[in-house]
Every structure is written in C-alpha cells, then in structure tokens.
Design a protein around this motif. Structure first.
Motif, PDB file in Angstrom:
ATOM      1  N   GLU A  17      11.703  -4.341  -3.264  1.00 41.00           N
ATOM      2  CA  GLU A  17      10.678  -4.568  -1.690  1.00 41.00           C
ATOM      3  C   GLU A  17      10.411  -3.694  -0.631  1.00 41.00           C
ATOM      4  OE1 GLU A  17      13.395  -6.239   1.980  1.00 41.00           O
ATOM      5  OE2 GLU A  17      14.065  -7.088  -0.129  1.00 41.00           O
ATOM      6  N   VAL A  18      10.903  -2.176  -1.211  1.00 43.35           N
ATOM      7  CA  VAL A  18      10.690  -0.894  -0.065  1.00 43.35           C
ATOM      8  C   VAL A  18       9.362  -0.829  -0.410  1.00 43.35           C
ATOM      9  CG1 VAL A  18      11.206   1.638   0.452  1.00 43.35           C
ATOM     10  CG2 VAL A  18      12.791  -0.481   0.212  1.00 43.35           C
ATOM     11  N   PHE A  19       8.911  -0.281  -1.516  1.00 37.96           N
ATOM     12  CA  PHE A  19       7.463  -0.374  -2.333  1.00 37.96           C
ATOM     13  C   PHE A  19       6.646  -1.894  -2.078  1.00 37.96           C
ATOM     14  CE2 PHE A  19       3.751  -0.601  -5.643  1.00 37.96           C
ATOM     15  CZ  PHE A  19       3.366   0.468  -5.911  1.00 37.96           C
ATOM     16  N   HIS A  20       7.017  -2.651  -1.685  1.00 35.00           N
ATOM     17  CA  HIS A  20       6.167  -3.272  -1.216  1.00 35.00           C
ATOM     18  C   HIS A  20       5.043  -3.285  -0.438  1.00 35.00           C
ATOM     19  CE1 HIS A  20       4.072  -7.724  -0.548  1.00 35.00           C
ATOM     20  NE2 HIS A  20       4.501  -7.418   0.848  1.00 35.00           N
ATOM     21  N   ALA A  21       6.102  -2.840   0.855  1.00 37.88           N
ATOM     22  CA  ALA A  21       6.168  -2.262   2.095  1.00 37.88           C
ATOM     23  C   ALA A  21       5.292  -1.551   2.614  1.00 37.88           C
ATOM     24  CB  ALA A  21       7.587  -1.798   3.180  1.00 37.88           C
ATOM     25  N   PHE A  22       5.171  -0.500   1.726  1.00 35.07           N
ATOM     26  CA  PHE A  22       4.080   0.646   1.835  1.00 35.07           C
ATOM     27  C   PHE A  22       2.803   0.453   0.986  1.00 35.07           C
ATOM     28  CE2 PHE A  22       8.149   2.319   2.912  1.00 35.07           C
ATOM     29  CZ  PHE A  22       7.621   3.917   3.933  1.00 35.07           C
ATOM     30  N   VAL A  23       2.601  -0.569   0.410  1.00 34.37           N
ATOM     31  CA  VAL A  23       1.400  -0.406  -0.610  1.00 34.37           C
ATOM     32  C   VAL A  23       0.680  -1.900   0.224  1.00 34.37           C
ATOM     33  CG1 VAL A  23       2.025   0.103  -2.496  1.00 34.37           C
ATOM     34  CG2 VAL A  23       1.844  -2.677  -1.940  1.00 34.37           C
ATOM     35  N   ASP A  24       1.244  -2.780   0.972  1.00 31.86           N
ATOM     36  CA  ASP A  24       1.385  -4.036   1.876  1.00 31.86           C
ATOM     37  C   ASP A  24       0.771  -3.978   3.500  1.00 31.86           C
ATOM     38  OD1 ASP A  24       0.072  -6.991   3.015  1.00 31.86           O
ATOM     39  OD2 ASP A  24       2.027  -8.174   2.158  1.00 31.86           O
ATOM     40  N   PRO A  25      -0.617  -3.684   3.963  1.00 26.81           N
ATOM     41  CA  PRO A  25      -0.759  -3.610   5.709  1.00 26.81           C
ATOM     42  C   PRO A  25      -0.064  -3.848   6.184  1.00 26.81           C
ATOM     43  CG  PRO A  25      -2.660  -3.372   4.315  1.00 26.81           C
ATOM     44  CD  PRO A  25      -1.870  -4.209   3.471  1.00 26.81           C
ATOM     45  N   GLU A  26      -0.527  -4.669   6.085  1.00 20.69           N
ATOM     46  CA  GLU A  26       0.320  -6.689   6.419  1.00 20.69           C
ATOM     47  C   GLU A  26       1.773  -6.156   6.962  1.00 20.69           C
ATOM     48  OE1 GLU A  26      -1.225  -9.178   8.186  1.00 20.69           O
ATOM     49  OE2 GLU A  26      -3.008  -8.443   7.571  1.00 20.69           O
ATOM     50  N   VAL A  27       2.644  -5.646   6.376  1.00 23.28           N
ATOM     51  CA  VAL A  27       3.866  -5.252   6.682  1.00 23.28           C
ATOM     52  C   VAL A  27       3.755  -3.522   6.995  1.00 23.28           C
ATOM     53  CG1 VAL A  27       6.373  -4.396   5.994  1.00 23.28           C
ATOM     54  CG2 VAL A  27       4.702  -6.442   4.624  1.00 23.28           C
ATOM     55  N   SER A  37      -8.042   0.198   6.287  1.00 27.02           N
ATOM     56  CA  SER A  37      -8.616  -1.220   5.832  1.00 27.02           C
ATOM     57  C   SER A  37      -8.890  -1.651   4.295  1.00 27.02           C
ATOM     58  CB  SER A  37      -9.914  -0.293   5.390  1.00 27.02           C
ATOM     59  OG  SER A  37     -10.170   0.412   4.312  1.00 27.02           O
ATOM     60  N   GLY A  38      -7.618  -1.822   4.134  1.00 28.39           N
ATOM     61  CA  GLY A  38      -7.294  -2.756   2.400  1.00 28.39           C
ATOM     62  C   GLY A  38      -5.782  -2.245   2.189  1.00 28.39           C
ATOM     63  N   PRO A  39      -5.573  -2.520   0.564  1.00 29.57           N
ATOM     64  CA  PRO A  39      -3.768  -2.569   0.261  1.00 29.57           C
ATOM     65  C   PRO A  39      -4.318  -1.033  -0.492  1.00 29.57           C
ATOM     66  CG  PRO A  39      -5.067  -4.365  -0.929  1.00 29.57           C
ATOM     67  CD  PRO A  39      -5.819  -3.433   0.086  1.00 29.57           C
ATOM     68  N   VAL A  40      -3.537  -0.898  -0.589  1.00 27.39           N
ATOM     69  CA  VAL A  40      -2.753   0.955  -1.261  1.00 27.39           C
ATOM     70  C   VAL A  40      -2.894   0.332  -2.527  1.00 27.39           C
ATOM     71  CG1 VAL A  40      -1.464   2.430  -1.994  1.00 27.39           C
ATOM     72  CG2 VAL A  40      -1.207   1.983   0.332  1.00 27.39           C
ATOM     73  N   VAL A  41      -3.867   0.855  -3.132  1.00 32.33           N
ATOM     74  CA  VAL A  41      -4.234   0.706  -5.191  1.00 32.33           C
ATOM     75  C   VAL A  41      -4.687   1.850  -5.084  1.00 32.33           C
ATOM     76  CG1 VAL A  41      -4.288  -1.609  -5.104  1.00 32.33           C
ATOM     77  CG2 VAL A  41      -5.976  -0.374  -4.555  1.00 32.33           C
ATOM     78  N   ALA A  42      -4.738   2.118  -6.420  1.00 30.44           N
ATOM     79  CA  ALA A  42      -5.201   3.438  -7.137  1.00 30.44           C
ATOM     80  C   ALA A  42      -6.952   3.570  -6.850  1.00 30.44           C
ATOM     81  CB  ALA A  42      -4.962   3.123  -8.990  1.00 30.44           C
ATOM     82  N   GLY A  43      -6.989   4.179  -7.023  1.00 30.48           N
ATOM     83  CA  GLY A  43      -8.531   4.450  -6.670  1.00 30.48           C
ATOM     84  C   GLY A  43      -9.056   3.920  -5.341  1.00 30.48           C
ATOM     85  N   ALA A  44      -8.866   3.626  -4.522  1.00 32.22           N
ATOM     86  CA  ALA A  44      -8.717   2.951  -3.356  1.00 32.22           C
ATOM     87  C   ALA A  44      -9.339   4.498  -2.107  1.00 32.22           C
ATOM     88  CB  ALA A  44      -7.507   1.924  -1.899  1.00 32.22           C
ATOM     89  N   GLU A  45     -10.580   4.506  -1.179  1.00 31.63           N
ATOM     90  CA  GLU A  45     -10.530   4.871  -0.337  1.00 31.63           C
ATOM     91  C   GLU A  45     -10.620   3.905   0.857  1.00 31.63           C
ATOM     92  OE1 GLU A  45     -14.296   7.440  -0.521  1.00 31.63           O
ATOM     93  OE2 GLU A  45     -13.422   7.596  -2.453  1.00 31.63           O
ATOM     94  N   LEU A  46      -9.508   4.732   2.143  1.00 29.19           N
ATOM     95  CA  LEU A  46      -8.959   3.536   3.144  1.00 29.19           C
ATOM     96  C   LEU A  46      -8.891   4.463   4.266  1.00 29.19           C
ATOM     97  CD1 LEU A  46      -5.700   2.293   1.301  1.00 29.19           C
ATOM     98  CD2 LEU A  46      -7.830   1.175   1.216  1.00 29.19           C
ATOM     99  N   THR A  47      -9.265   3.207   5.656  1.00 29.21           N
ATOM    100  CA  THR A  47      -9.367   4.257   6.729  1.00 29.21           C
ATOM    101  C   THR A  47      -7.711   3.713   7.605  1.00 29.21           C
ATOM    102  OG1 THR A  47     -11.572   4.374   6.899  1.00 29.21           O
ATOM    103  CG2 THR A  47     -10.298   4.364   9.591  1.00 29.21           C
TER     104      THR A  47
END
Length: 150
Positions: A17-27, A37-47
């Motif tokens: 649950e804690v991990f999900h809160a940090f990969v899901d930008p809605e949380v 600009s998107g979810p936290v996944v390996a290789g993502a380039e986010l703003t």
C-alpha cells in the motif's frame, strides 16, 4: 565526507500500500507534488510539478522493485526510496539522496533543505495512508513562496 539527505518514518500500513502511494501519481499528488506526467515505472522520464510554488522538476526513474525500492535521478542527484516490512502490517520507509555537488557550504545547505523536504513529504504520506488526512505539509512548508490562491 559529502553530505546526503537521509530521513525515514514508520508508516503503519503494509508495504504494498505504501509503495503504491509513491508510484501512482493520483495518490502521490495528495501529499507531495500536485501533478506528474505519468506513473513511476523503470525508465520513465517524468515531470513533477508543484503548482503552489510554480516549479517543476524533470525526473528519470532508473529502478523500480515492487514493494521494495524506487530509484530516480533529479536535480543532478540520485534519490532512493526504500520500503521495508516492519512488524505486523507496517512499513519502514527510507529516503536517501546522494550526489550533491558544490562547495561544502552549498552541499550542506542542499542536504539540509532536501532532508527537510523529504521529511514533510513522508509526514504527509503517513497522515494520508494511516488516517486519510491530507495535511498539506509540502504545500504549506514555504508560506512566503506560495502562489496566490494556494
């Protein structure tokens, strides 16, 4: 020794649950940044954007291990979020930021400021995940910098 930002907290919720809160930008947007600009996944380039301060950061996610760790580069540093089961249904969450550059004074100031910022973020996450409360600790950490309407 080069200063680092280093902080931790016990969140009384399971690792998943804690991990999900940090990969899901809605949380995450409920306790840290306001937009991603998107979810936290390996290789993502986010703003990541903090609208209340009118700032954004470019983030490159280098590693994601479900329920264990997230590693990303930003501001010319590397940040690792660690998630460790702790007791019955709890999570010890750690934050470590390395790679700070500059003069000794600049590195110490950066590490201190960043440690404080991550502590506000962790406190907000704890309140949301344990009690469903949005504390606004990151939003209100620098009142003099808030944009009108925030």
């Amino acid at each position: 020794m080069i200063p680092v930002a280093d902080t931790e907290i016990l969140i009384r919720r399971p690792c998943a649950e804690v991990f999900h809160a940090f990969v899901d930008p809605e949380v995450t947007s409920r306790f840290w940044f306001t937009k991603s600009s998107g979810p936290v996944v390996a290789g993502a380039e986010l703003t990541w954007t903090w609208e209340m301060y009118g700032v954004s950061s470019e983030v490159r996610v280098t590693e994601v291990v479900a329920d264990q760790r997230i590693v990303f580069d930003w501001n010319a540093t590397t940040v690792e979020f660690g998630f460790e089961p702790w007791g019955e249904g709890m999570t010890r969450m750690t934050v470590n930021e390395t790679g700070v550059m500059g003069t000794v004074e600049e590195m110490v100031a950066y590490a201190a400021d960043s440690t404080g910022g991550f502590t506000w973020m962790l406190s907000g996450a704890k309140a949301l995940l344990e009690f469903g409360i949005e504390l606004g600790t990151v939003r209100d950490a620098h009142p003099g910098m808030l944009r009108p309407g925030w």
